[in-house]
Design an enzyme around this catalytic site. Sequence first.
Site, mmCIF file in Angstrom:
data_model
loop_
_atom_site.group_PDB
_atom_site.id
_atom_site.type_symbol
_atom_site.label_atom_id
_atom_site.label_comp_id
_atom_site.label_asym_id
_atom_site.label_seq_id
_atom_site.Cartn_x
_atom_site.Cartn_y
_atom_site.Cartn_z
ATOM 1 N N LYS A 1 0.823 -1.210 0.000
ATOM 2 C CA LYS A 1 0.000 0.000 0.000
ATOM 3 C C LYS A 1 0.864 1.269 0.000
ATOM 4 O O LYS A 1 2.068 1.217 0.252
ATOM 5 C CB LYS A 1 -0.931 -0.038 1.225
ATOM 6 N N TYR B 1 -12.194 -1.769 -4.081
ATOM 7 C CA TYR B 1 -12.770 -1.994 -2.750
ATOM 8 C C TYR B 1 -14.306 -1.875 -2.743
ATOM 9 O O TYR B 1 -14.883 -1.612 -1.686
ATOM 10 C CB TYR B 1 -12.177 -1.009 -1.743
ATOM 11 N N ASN C 1 -2.215 -0.081 6.866
ATOM 12 C CA ASN C 1 -1.699 -1.355 7.379
ATOM 13 C C ASN C 1 -0.741 -2.057 6.410
ATOM 14 O O ASN C 1 -0.605 -3.262 6.411
ATOM 15 C CB ASN C 1 -2.858 -2.270 7.802
ATOM 16 N N HIS D 1 -2.168 -5.486 1.456
ATOM 17 C CA HIS D 1 -3.442 -6.202 1.302
ATOM 18 C C HIS D 1 -3.184 -7.584 0.724
ATOM 19 O O HIS D 1 -2.318 -7.752 -0.131
ATOM 20 C CB HIS D 1 -4.351 -5.428 0.328
ATOM 21 N N GLU E 1 -9.599 -10.401 -7.927
ATOM 22 C CA GLU E 1 -8.672 -9.300 -7.639
ATOM 23 C C GLU E 1 -7.489 -9.304 -8.604
ATOM 24 O O GLU E 1 -7.033 -8.239 -9.037
ATOM 25 C CB GLU E 1 -8.199 -9.388 -6.192
HETATM 26 P P1 CMP Z 1 -7.384 -4.695 3.442
HETATM 27 O O1 CMP Z 1 -6.850 -6.050 3.707
HETATM 28 O O2 CMP Z 1 -6.824 -3.963 2.253
HETATM 29 O O3 CMP Z 1 -8.969 -4.774 3.283
HETATM 30 C C1 CMP Z 1 -9.803 -3.659 3.479
HETATM 31 C C2 CMP Z 1 -9.074 -2.537 4.137
HETATM 32 O O4 CMP Z 1 -9.894 -1.610 4.804
HETATM 33 C C3 CMP Z 1 -8.175 -3.062 5.254
HETATM 34 O O5 CMP Z 1 -7.114 -3.776 4.723
HETATM 35 C C4 CMP Z 1 -7.824 -1.786 5.965
HETATM 36 O O6 CMP Z 1 -6.840 -1.022 5.272
HETATM 37 C C5 CMP Z 1 -9.156 -1.059 5.863
HETATM 38 N N1 CMP Z 1 -9.959 -1.227 7.099
HETATM 39 C C6 CMP Z 1 -10.504 -2.338 7.568
HETATM 40 N N2 CMP Z 1 -11.185 -2.104 8.713
HETATM 41 C C7 CMP Z 1 -11.050 -0.787 8.937
HETATM 42 C C8 CMP Z 1 -11.526 0.071 9.960
HETATM 43 N N3 CMP Z 1 -12.289 -0.378 10.974
HETATM 44 N N4 CMP Z 1 -11.197 1.374 9.871
HETATM 45 C C9 CMP Z 1 -10.446 1.829 8.844
HETATM 46 N N5 CMP Z 1 -9.961 1.051 7.851
HETATM 47 C C10 CMP Z 1 -10.276 -0.232 7.902
#
Ligand code: CMP
Length: 140
Positions: A10, A50, A113, A116, A127
């Site tokens: 990311k 998304y 984070n 993904h 995807e």
């Molecule tokens: P990802 O695995 O890319 O899948 C969806 C993404 O949404 C997740 O990682 C986080 O980056 C984001 N995400 C999931 N839960 C939350 C949350 N409660 N608040 C903000 N971002 C979130």
Amino acid sequence: MTQRTLSIVKPDAVAANAVGAILGLCEEGGLRVMATKMIHMSKAEAEGFYAVHSDKPFFGSLTDFMSEGPVVVSVLEGDNAVERYRGLLGATNPADAPEGSVRQLFGTSIERNAAHGSDAPETAVAEISYFFNALEIVRR
Ligand code: CMP
């Protein structure tokens, strides 16, 4: 069973110069890189990726983040690749991710984070095809 999954390094992790470290953890963890490229998604492209989260309160913020800078998308292949990569990533929230996992090492919040990974084999197929056509994925 040999399987494929989609990885996205990311924008936070690309900005932190962690692309090589994250793909290195994938390789050390038994996954092979079958395709990879750096792209900078538009807001609309991030919203398309998304779309399953479009009703979530964090959708706007998440798609702003995912379009704020370049990402590295990769097709990873290996035994049980979907679960294997999710294990290497750790929990969605870096605070809950185990020591040495990608998100513990490089993530800074539940949204930012670092990476993904697809959540199921069927999701991985969809995807992967969002970012790669057949000619862009090696066979070996
Ligand atoms: P990802 O695995 O890319 O899948 C969806 C993404 O949404 C997740 O990682 C986080 O980056 C984001 N995400 C999931 N839960 C939350 C949350 N409660 N608040 C903000 N971002 C979130």
